[in-house]
Each structure stands twice: as C-alpha cells, then as structure tokens.
Motif scaffolding. Structure first.
Motif, PDB file in Angstrom:
ATOM      1  N   ASN A 102     -13.417 -15.334  10.738  1.00 16.35           N
ATOM      2  CA  ASN A 102     -14.441 -16.287  10.287  1.00 16.35           C
ATOM      3  C   ASN A 102     -15.621 -16.243  11.238  1.00 16.35           C
ATOM      4  O   ASN A 102     -15.526 -15.696  12.336  1.00 16.35           O
ATOM      5  N   VAL A 139     -13.849 -17.621   5.271  1.00 17.26           N
ATOM      6  CA  VAL A 139     -12.843 -16.849   5.999  1.00 17.26           C
ATOM      7  C   VAL A 139     -12.557 -15.518   5.295  1.00 17.26           C
ATOM      8  O   VAL A 139     -12.760 -15.383   4.085  1.00 17.26           O
ATOM      9  N   LEU A 179     -15.474 -12.021  11.829  1.00 17.64           N
ATOM     10  CA  LEU A 179     -15.032 -12.042  10.430  1.00 17.64           C
ATOM     11  C   LEU A 179     -14.060 -10.890  10.150  1.00 17.64           C
ATOM     12  O   LEU A 179     -13.465 -10.810   9.079  1.00 17.64           O
ATOM     13  N   TYR A 194     -12.424 -22.005   3.776  1.00 15.30           N
ATOM     14  CA  TYR A 194     -11.301 -22.514   4.575  1.00 15.30           C
ATOM     15  C   TYR A 194     -10.792 -23.844   4.019  1.00 15.30           C
ATOM     16  O   TYR A 194     -11.579 -24.707   3.633  1.00 15.30           O
TER      17      TYR A 194
END
Ligand code: EPU
Length: 354
Positions: free
Chosen positions: A251, A318, A15, A310
């Motif tokens: 992510n 995301v 992430l 996303y």
C-alpha cells in the motif's frame, strides 16, 4: 559509477508493483549524484530519484535513470537553548530515524512515527500525522541540482510547504525562464535530489495532543502528562490497528488528499449527509475526511482486479497480490468518479504516478 540494467523494483515500492528500472544507479553521497550528472552518457537523460517508493505508483517499466538514494547518516548538528538541530541522510528509513531521535532524547517527531518511506522523501510531500506535519519541525535540506550538479540548501520558506505538498511536487518552468541563480523557490520536480534533511526540535518539548485518536489514548490510559515516548507508542499502536503494514500488504498510505471545501459547500453536503466527518480550518474553509467520502460510496473492501480498498480504512488502496499500477489507477479513477457523482468533489491522489 555502476549502472545496473533491468533492475526489478517490486521490493523498492511499498505497493509492491512489479516493474523494472531500465537503468538504476545507487547513490550514497553528493559526489555519486554529481558523477551521474557529469557523465556524458547519463547526465542528459531524465532522472527519477527513488527513496522507499512509499508514495509512488509504477504504471510500467521506468525509462528515466533511477537514482536509488542510499545516502545514510544521522547526527546532532547543534544544540541551542531553543532547539536540538538533528540531521539525517536522505536514504535513512524515516521511522528508524524517528526512533533514534527519541532514544537520544531529542523529542518532537513522535507524532510522525511509523510513516513508511525515507527521510529524503519526507519533505517532498510534507508528510504528516496526528496533528503534526514535517514543516512544523523542518530546519533545512541539502540537495543536488540534477541539471548542473550544483549543491544547494533550502530553508522552509523556499520549500513552499503545503498540505502534502512542496516545491518538489511541482514542475519547473521552461528552461528559458529558469537559470541557476533562480533555482530556489521554483518548481523543482525532477530537478532536485534531496541528500540530507535537518530538523529543529524545540526545547522545552511540548506534547501535540489535539488529535482525537491521541486524546482518546490519553483518557483511556489515564495519563495526565504523557512523555514523547508514550505518544510515540500510542501513534504506533493506532497506526498498526488501522493501517496495513506495507511489509505485509502492499500500500502507499492514504491514496487521496483530504479535500477542502467552502463552508457553503460543506453545509450543502451536511444537508444531504449529516454524518460527514469534517474539520473547520482557521482560514474559514472546511476539510472533509476523504476516507469517509469513499466509505460512504460503499468502496471499503471492494476490488478492481488485484487492487483493493483496505477493509479498515477506505483511504488506503492495497495490492491484494500481483496488482499492476494500471489496476490501482483504474480503481482510483472509479473511486474518484463515484465520489464526484455523489458529493461533487474530485479527490486528488497523494502518490506520484510514474
Ligand atoms: N473514516 C471513515 N471511513 C474510513 C476511513 C475514515 O469514516 O474508511 C473517518 C474516520 O472515522 C475519521 C475520519 O474519517 O473520523 C478521518 O480518518 P483518520 O483519522 O484515519 O485520518 P485520515 O484523514 O483518513 C489522515 C492522513 C494520514 C494520517 C492520519 C492521522 C491524509 C490524506 N491522511 O488520514 O496520513 O496518518 O490523518 O493523522 O491527510 C498518509 O498521508 O499516507 C497518511 C496515512
């Protein structure tokens, strides 16, 4: 034993959240892990095993001693008339390992190509994709007990694999209940560091093609009998088309599990939302597509601060650049609330929140 201090972890979680490990030790062997456990200074401190950080949300700096797993190696352990047994060090990159097995002619992991993360993290959440889960190919794993330093091996039944679940995600009972001899089969979260994983790849190889996206590829390419390498390529193409590459957009893959409901609950939802994507399971319950539920609540493309949903897959949260773990979790909670208010279903996050 080298203990690094205040180590930036942004590159160690997919992430790409900015956080620091107060203390970090790189472990490249069983002995390295045992040295930490035996150390008078570090042995008693809480520890966090970190692989590729593909299934973790850091919500602040990390106080437990981070053991960065860098145990490498991959080999054929055994070939029988029924299977190839292959082994990889926990620090190996999962996708590189899958690619290597196929290059060697050991088919069977192709449906799980391109899943981010390391081999050691794969059993923790029983990774899965396109009709196959890790448990379908799992043989055994080696681990170090982070309290005693003892090495142990677990077979599938002892790992208690479930859908994105295993013994490694559940907390151990209180120490008074647990002893060395009873470690196997109990909750091992924070207690075990996985060092090596072995996979049993059945012979003769048979394709797993039940999943709709793969079936579509088979029809599109007019392929009667695909090879494992073709399926691998199809899976890579499908994933690249709908999932963000963590190297480009931060992510953690699917952020929530697909929830399971009873047939009555499903019928109730269908009466209100006939288009809901659902799959009937062999045990009589029904799995719902969490991505569809989130999408239906209008979240696709939305953001909270720098954390977003996303655009091509609503199940994936995301980092749009500079998101904190707090922002990601605020977004996740807002999604949970709206899905609960509309469908009466509480989505369960997949990643571990640290
Ligand atoms: N859908 C929507 N809108 C969305 C997203 C999905 O309508 O925004 C619908 C799709 O059209 C499809 C259904 O929901 O009909 C399911 O979507 P998809 O095929 O993309 O699979 P998924 O259930 O969302 C699961 C795994 C993925 C795995 C894929 C393929 C979970 C939580 N996720 O996703 O695993 O790659 O199936 O097998 O089980 C992961 O765990 O990190 C992961 C990526």
């Amino acid at each position: 034993m080298l203990v690094e201090k205040n180590v930036p972890l942004q590159a160690c979680n997919t992430l790409h959240i900015v956080a620091k490990a107060h203390f970090l030790v790189r472990v490249a062997s069983d002995a390295d892990v045992q040295a930490v456990v035996a150390s008078p200074e570090w042995g008693i401190k809480p520890k966090l095993a970190l692989g590729g950080g593909s299934n973790m949300v850091f919500t602040g700096d990390i106080k437990p001693v981070v053991l960065k797993v860098e145990i490498m190696g991959r080999r054929l352990v055994q070939e029988t008339s029924k299977a190839f047994v292959v082994e990889a060090g926990a620090g190996e990159n999962w996708h590189d390992f899958v690619t290597w097995t196929l290059q060697q002619g050991f088919d069977g992991l192709e449906n799980m190509a391109l899943i981010p993360g390391t081999v050691g993290a794969a059993p923790v959440q029983n990774i899965g994709a396109y009709g196959l889960e890790l448990q379908d190919r799992f043989e055994s794993l080696d681990a170090v007990d982070l309290q005693t330093g003892k090495l142990f091996t677990l077979h599938a039944a002892q790992c208690a694999f479930g859908y994105r679940d295993s013994v490694f995600k559940h907390a151990a009972p209180t120490p008074s209940v647990q002893s060395d001899s009873t470690i196997q089969g109990l909750g091992l979260a924070g207690r075990a560091l996985i060092t090596r994983v072995r996979f049993s790849l059945p012979k003769p190889w048979k394709p797993v093609l039940g999943y709709a996206d793969l079936e579509r590829k088979r029809v599109e390419t007019n392929t009667e009998q695909p090879t494992a390498l073709q399926i691998y390529q199809w899976v890579c193409d499908i994933r690249r088309a709908k999932l963000p590459d963590p190297a480009v957009i931060g992510n953690a893959g699917s952020f929530f599990k697909n929830p399971t409901v009873t047939q009555e609950q499903c019928a109730d939802i269908i009466a209100r939302d006939p288009k809901i994507v659902h799959y009937h399971l062999s045990n009589g319950s029904v799995k719902l597509a969490a991505g569809w539920l989130i999408d239906a609540c209008g979240w696709k493309g939305k953001s909270v601060g720098n954390a977003g949903v996303y655009e091509k897959q609503a199940l994936v949260l995301v980092n749009r650049g500079g998101a904190t773990g707090g922002e990601v979790m605020t977004l996740a909670r807002a999604i949970q609330t709206s899905v609960y208010e509309r469908f009466g279903i509480m989505l369960e996050p997949e990643p571990v929140v640290v």
